[in-house]
Scaffold this motif. Structure first.
Motif, PDB file in Angstrom:
ATOM      1  N   ALA A  64      -0.710  44.998  15.035  1.00 58.86           N
ATOM      2  CA  ALA A  64      -0.941  43.717  14.482  1.00 58.86           C
ATOM      3  C   ALA A  64      -1.914  42.810  15.424  1.00 58.86           C
ATOM      4  O   ALA A  64      -1.559  42.862  16.570  1.00 58.86           O
ATOM      5  N   THR A  65      -2.927  42.195  14.787  1.00 52.19           N
ATOM      6  CA  THR A  65      -3.726  41.263  15.840  1.00 52.19           C
ATOM      7  C   THR A  65      -3.374  39.705  15.405  1.00 52.19           C
ATOM      8  O   THR A  65      -3.343  39.468  14.338  1.00 52.19           O
ATOM      9  N   VAL A  66      -3.129  38.885  16.633  1.00 52.54           N
ATOM     10  CA  VAL A  66      -3.080  37.426  16.361  1.00 52.54           C
ATOM     11  C   VAL A  66      -4.167  36.795  16.919  1.00 52.54           C
ATOM     12  O   VAL A  66      -4.612  36.919  17.926  1.00 52.54           O
ATOM     13  N   TYR A  67      -4.396  35.793  15.929  1.00 47.90           N
ATOM     14  CA  TYR A  67      -5.207  34.606  16.414  1.00 47.90           C
ATOM     15  C   TYR A  67      -4.807  33.414  16.339  1.00 47.90           C
ATOM     16  O   TYR A  67      -3.826  33.187  15.500  1.00 47.90           O
ATOM     17  N   VAL A  68      -5.174  32.454  17.451  1.00 49.88           N
ATOM     18  CA  VAL A  68      -4.600  31.260  17.099  1.00 49.88           C
ATOM     19  C   VAL A  68      -5.920  30.199  17.114  1.00 49.88           C
ATOM     20  O   VAL A  68      -6.833  30.371  18.166  1.00 49.88           O
ATOM     21  N   LYS A  75      -5.711  36.440  20.410  1.00 51.45           N
ATOM     22  CA  LYS A  75      -4.495  36.246  21.526  1.00 51.45           C
ATOM     23  C   LYS A  75      -4.144  37.690  21.843  1.00 51.45           C
ATOM     24  O   LYS A  75      -3.386  37.514  22.864  1.00 51.45           O
ATOM     25  N   GLY A  76      -4.510  38.788  21.307  1.00 55.36           N
ATOM     26  CA  GLY A  76      -4.172  40.131  21.790  1.00 55.36           C
ATOM     27  C   GLY A  76      -3.468  40.606  20.390  1.00 55.36           C
ATOM     28  O   GLY A  76      -3.621  40.284  19.251  1.00 55.36           O
ATOM     29  N   THR A  77      -3.113  41.779  20.817  1.00 52.23           N
ATOM     30  CA  THR A  77      -2.645  42.767  19.701  1.00 52.23           C
ATOM     31  C   THR A  77      -1.037  43.314  20.084  1.00 52.23           C
ATOM     32  O   THR A  77      -0.871  43.396  21.110  1.00 52.23           O
ATOM     33  N   VAL A  78      -0.384  43.245  19.193  1.00 52.43           N
ATOM     34  CA  VAL A  78       1.236  43.504  19.281  1.00 52.43           C
ATOM     35  C   VAL A  78       1.177  45.029  19.787  1.00 52.43           C
ATOM     36  O   VAL A  78       0.442  45.921  19.073  1.00 52.43           O
ATOM     37  N   GLY A  79       1.814  45.467  20.748  1.00 46.77           N
ATOM     38  CA  GLY A  79       2.054  46.666  21.282  1.00 46.77           C
ATOM     39  C   GLY A  79       3.399  47.259  21.048  1.00 46.77           C
ATOM     40  O   GLY A  79       3.967  46.886  19.894  1.00 46.77           O
TER      41      GLY A  79
END
Length: 75
Positions: free
Chosen positions: A18-22, A27-31
Motif C-alpha cells: 500500500a502506498t501512502v501520500y500526504v 510518504k512511502g510504501t507499507v512493508g
C-alpha cells in the motif's frame, strides 16, 4: 522513535504494497510492518492506494499525538 516538536505521527496499518501520500506527496510504501511517518501538526489530506483502490480522508493532526488508520480498502 520520538516525534519532533510541532510534529504528529501517522501510522498506516495496511498490507505490504500500500502506498501512502500526504498532501499529494509520497510518504512511502507499507512493508512488513505498518508504515509510520512524522507529519506537521494541522489538517492534511491522507491518500492510500492499495490494489487499484483508493482511500482519501482529510485528518487533523495534533502536535505530539499519533493517528493510526487501517482503512477498509486494506482489509
Amino acid at each position: 522513535s520520538r516525534t519532533a516538536p510541532g510534529q504528529a505521527s501517522l501510522t498506516v496499518d495496511c498490507p505490504s504494497g500500500a502506498t501512502v501520500y500526504v498532501d499529494g506527496q509520497s510518504k512511502g510504501t507499507v512493508g512488513k510492518y505498518p508504515l509510520r511517518v512524522s507529519i506537521d501538526a494541522g489538517k492534511h489530506l491522507v491518500l492510500i492506494m492499495y490494489s487499484s483502490r483508493v482511500y482519501s480522508k482529510s485528518l487533523d493532526f495534533v502536535a505530539g499525538k499519533g493517528v493510526k488508520i487501517s482503512p477498509s480498502i486494506c482489509r
